[in-house]
Write a protein that holds these residues in place. Structure first.
Motif, short mmCIF file in Angstrom:
data_model
loop_
_atom_site.label_atom_id
_atom_site.label_comp_id
_atom_site.label_asym_id
_atom_site.label_seq_id
_atom_site.Cartn_x
_atom_site.Cartn_y
_atom_site.Cartn_z
N ARG A 290 0.83 -1.19 0.00
CA ARG A 290 0.00 0.00 0.00
C ARG A 290 0.88 1.26 0.00
NH1 ARG A 290 -3.59 -1.88 5.01
NH2 ARG A 290 -1.56 -2.81 5.50
N GLY A 291 0.30 2.37 -0.44
CA GLY A 291 1.07 3.59 -0.65
C GLY A 291 1.79 4.09 0.59
N LYS A 292 1.26 3.80 1.77
CA LYS A 292 1.86 4.29 3.01
C LYS A 292 3.11 3.51 3.42
CE LYS A 292 -1.36 1.47 5.77
NZ LYS A 292 -2.46 1.52 6.77
N ASN A 293 3.44 2.46 2.66
CA ASN A 293 4.61 1.63 2.98
C ASN A 293 5.63 1.55 1.84
OD1 ASN A 293 3.62 0.71 5.63
ND2 ASN A 293 2.08 -0.39 4.46
N VAL A 294 5.48 2.35 0.83
CA VAL A 294 6.34 2.26 -0.36
C VAL A 294 7.78 2.66 -0.06
CG1 VAL A 294 6.77 3.29 -2.62
CG2 VAL A 294 4.49 2.46 -2.05
N GLU B 79 2.18 13.97 -2.34
CA GLU B 79 1.11 14.81 -2.90
C GLU B 79 -0.25 14.12 -2.86
OE1 GLU B 79 3.11 12.84 -6.51
OE2 GLU B 79 3.57 13.44 -4.46
N PHE B 80 -0.26 12.83 -2.51
CA PHE B 80 -1.52 12.10 -2.45
C PHE B 80 -1.90 11.81 -1.00
CE2 PHE B 80 0.39 10.75 -6.57
CZ PHE B 80 -0.57 11.31 -7.40
N SER B 81 -3.17 11.63 -0.76
CA SER B 81 -3.59 11.26 0.59
C SER B 81 -3.23 9.81 0.84
CB SER B 81 -5.12 11.45 0.72
OG SER B 81 -5.80 10.62 -0.21
N LYS B 82 -3.19 9.43 2.11
CA LYS B 82 -2.83 8.06 2.46
C LYS B 82 -3.86 7.09 1.90
CE LYS B 82 -0.15 8.73 6.69
NZ LYS B 82 -0.03 10.16 6.66
N LEU B 83 -3.35 5.94 1.41
CA LEU B 83 -4.24 4.93 0.86
C LEU B 83 -4.59 3.91 1.93
CD1 LEU B 83 -2.40 4.39 -2.55
CD2 LEU B 83 -4.36 5.83 -2.09
N GLY C 91 -2.47 -3.52 -3.75
CA GLY C 91 -1.23 -2.77 -3.86
C GLY C 91 -1.45 -1.38 -4.41
N SER C 92 -0.43 -0.54 -4.29
CA SER C 92 -0.57 0.87 -4.63
C SER C 92 -0.33 1.17 -6.10
CB SER C 92 0.43 1.70 -3.81
OG SER C 92 1.76 1.32 -4.12
N ASN C 93 0.37 0.27 -6.81
CA ASN C 93 0.78 0.65 -8.17
C ASN C 93 1.02 -0.60 -9.01
OD1 ASN C 93 2.10 1.74 -10.47
ND2 ASN C 93 2.80 3.48 -9.25
N LEU C 94 -0.02 -1.09 -9.66
CA LEU C 94 0.12 -2.30 -10.48
C LEU C 94 1.00 -2.08 -11.72
CD1 LEU C 94 -3.40 -3.97 -10.23
CD2 LEU C 94 -1.30 -4.50 -8.98
N PRO C 95 1.03 -0.88 -12.33
CA PRO C 95 2.00 -0.68 -13.41
C PRO C 95 3.44 -0.90 -12.97
CG PRO C 95 0.33 1.03 -13.52
CD PRO C 95 0.07 0.25 -12.25
N LEU C 96 3.79 -0.43 -11.75
CA LEU C 96 5.15 -0.67 -11.25
C LEU C 96 5.39 -2.15 -11.00
CD1 LEU C 96 6.21 2.11 -8.71
CD2 LEU C 96 7.10 1.64 -10.99
N ALA C 97 4.39 -2.84 -10.45
CA ALA C 97 4.53 -4.28 -10.20
C ALA C 97 4.74 -5.03 -11.52
CB ALA C 97 3.30 -4.82 -9.48
N THR C 98 4.04 -4.61 -12.55
CA THR C 98 4.19 -5.25 -13.86
C THR C 98 5.57 -4.95 -14.45
OG1 THR C 98 1.81 -4.99 -14.23
CG2 THR C 98 3.17 -5.47 -16.16
N LEU C 99 6.01 -3.70 -14.31
CA LEU C 99 7.36 -3.35 -14.77
C LEU C 99 8.40 -4.19 -14.03
CD1 LEU C 99 9.37 -1.52 -16.29
CD2 LEU C 99 9.20 0.09 -14.36
N GLY C 100 8.23 -4.34 -12.72
CA GLY C 100 9.16 -5.15 -11.95
C GLY C 100 9.21 -6.58 -12.42
N THR C 101 8.07 -7.13 -12.80
CA THR C 101 8.03 -8.50 -13.29
C THR C 101 8.79 -8.64 -14.61
OG1 THR C 101 5.87 -8.85 -12.24
CG2 THR C 101 6.50 -10.40 -13.98
N PHE C 102 8.59 -7.69 -15.51
CA PHE C 102 9.33 -7.75 -16.77
C PHE C 102 10.84 -7.58 -16.56
CE2 PHE C 102 5.26 -6.95 -19.13
CZ PHE C 102 5.38 -8.01 -20.02
#
Length: 440
Positions: free
Chosen positions: A66-70, A436-440, A235-246
């Motif tokens: 989640r975004g609060k633990n990134v 810049e974003f509120s806590k998720l 999770g907070s960012n599935l595009p990043l998770a997908t990038l990490g997998t590739f």
């Protein structure tokens, strides 16, 4: 000031002596050095690919928490990779590769710091049949760091930073190198005939066992389980998770390909290309199997399962990426993808909170991949493979349990309930990844 322009013919005449000197200085390496040069280059290139996997693990983890633990995950991955580099240099490498310097023959390696060849190989009798010590050390260090990355994702969102990093030091300095020496250092598992080409057991299951023990001792995240229900925590960012997998998929070509260990003949180069192809096939099989199975079970494909399915396919083929055909490699990878989809709900049933799915990917698929080696490698015995898995599992589980319990009893390993609810970024580090974003 005028610039004089010389006729082309005059300029050529002036350059002739220099051309002659250049031709006299023949820098072509002798045949006896070519294999050494090529294998050394292979280790360096493959090591860089495996190094890139550190970015893959990091992006996968930060995308699935989640975004609060990134920021905490970013910090843990920077810390673990750097500490692994120091611990493996200071203790781990010679524990893993003791040569003739075993402290206990076949069981415990040598206690000494890593030393490289002198600059320019000055005044040395270098073994030109293999590769430079520096390249071998660099390549093997990347494997060691990858093992620690596996633990990081499982225990995310509720573990303190410094106790985790203390465990990383012990894992990379002692736990990983000692058991790896039993196979890759010429120890007793190698003498038994254990086959593990690039580390389904030696690397991946080791990280998986350490993560499983840690998750059991640490306990699940607050609110993850209510009675018999599992509460989703996206999770907070599935595009990043997908990038990490590739990125991990890409790095695996170095992980498996470099484990050929030699690039000095046409046969070895052909085998490396075969390993690359099989590695890719297994990843594809794992992703497709997870996609189809989640569609069947849940009526919709699950992206996180697909990502972990690809990784499970890669882990499954790692024990033997050379011998299988492309078809068999695809099926082995597909089975890994199925394992992930089936094991995740089993972990939830037992309230084992694995934030990124590292246990089914690295432990479940690691065990499976090791057991199926005899399907394509005639030198492998199912009994020896199973026995070796058990030996490594018991060793890592017992030592990890001792270390985690000791840390829990002394400095504590879990953050307070308030800090966990507010997020580890602010509680442990005082900064947010997305301010810049509120806590998720």
């Amino acid at each position: 000031m005028k610039i004089l322009k010389l006729p082309l013919a005059v300029a050529a005449l002036i350059a002739l002596p220099a051309i002659g000197f250049a031709q006299d200085a023949d820098v072509t390496p002798p045949n006896s050095e070519i294999g050494y040069i090529l294998t050394t280059f292979m280790f360096l290139f493959a090591g860089v690919l495996v190094f890139w996997m550190a970015a893959g693990f990091t992006m996968l983890e930060v995308g699935l928490v989640r975004g609060k633990n990134v920021t905490m995950q970013l910090t843990k991955n920077m810390g673990l990779f750097s500490l692994a580099g120091i611990a493996y240099y200071a203790v781990g490498y010679n524990l893993m590769y003791p040569g003739d310097g075993w402290s206990i023959n076949g069981i415990l390696g040598a206690f000494s710091m890593t030393s490289l060849e002198p600059v320019g190989l000055a005044d040395t009798e270098t073994d030109l049949t293999y590769a430079s010590v520096g390249s071998d050390y660099f390549f093997q260090l990347m494997f060691c760091a990858a093992t620690a990355s596996i633990v990081s994702g499982t225990m995310a969102e509720r573990i303190k930073l410094w106790p985790f990093l203390i465990f990383v030091i012990i894992l990379t300095a002692f736990i990983y190198p000692i058991q790896a020496s039993w196979k890759w250092g010429g120890g007793f598992l190698q003498e038994m005939g254990f086959q593990d080409f690039a580390g389904s057991t030696v690397v991946h299951s080791v990280g998986g066992w350490a993560a499983l023990v840690g998750a059991l001792i640490l306990g699940p995240r607050i609110g993850k389980y209510k009675g018999d229900r599992t509460i989703p925590m996206p999770g907070s960012n599935l595009p990043l998770a997908t990038l990490g997998t590739f990125i991990l998929w890409m790095g695996w070509f170095g992980f498996n390909g470099g484990s050929q260990l030699y690039m000095d003949t046409a046969a070895n180069v052909a085998d490396i290309s075969r390993i690359f192809a099989n590695t890719n096939a297994a990843a594809a099989g794992g992703a497709v199997a997870a996609m189809l199975l989640t569609q069947f079970l849940y009526k919709k494909p699950d992206l996180t399962m697909i990502l972990n399915g690809a990784l499970a396919g890669l882990v499954s083929i790692t024990a033997e990426p050379l011998a299988p055909s492309l078809g068999l490699a695809t099926l082995i990878g597909a089975a890994g993808g199925v394992i992930v989809v089936l094991v995740v709900p089993v972990l939830d049933k037992f309230k084992i909170d694995d934030v990124v799915g590292a246990i089914p990917v690295h432990l479940g698929a690691g065990i499976f991949g090791t057991l199926v080696v005899p399907l394509s490698n005639a030198d492998a015995s199912f009994f020896v493979q199973l026995k070796s898995i058990v030996i490594v599992g018991i060793f890592v589980t017992v030592v990890s349990t001792i270390v985690w319990l000791a840390l829990k009893a002394t400095v504590g390993i879990r953050v307070s309930e308030e800090d966990e609810i507010n997020g580890l970024d602010m509680a442990e580090l005082g900064m947010e990844a997305y301010p810049e974003f509120s806590k998720l």
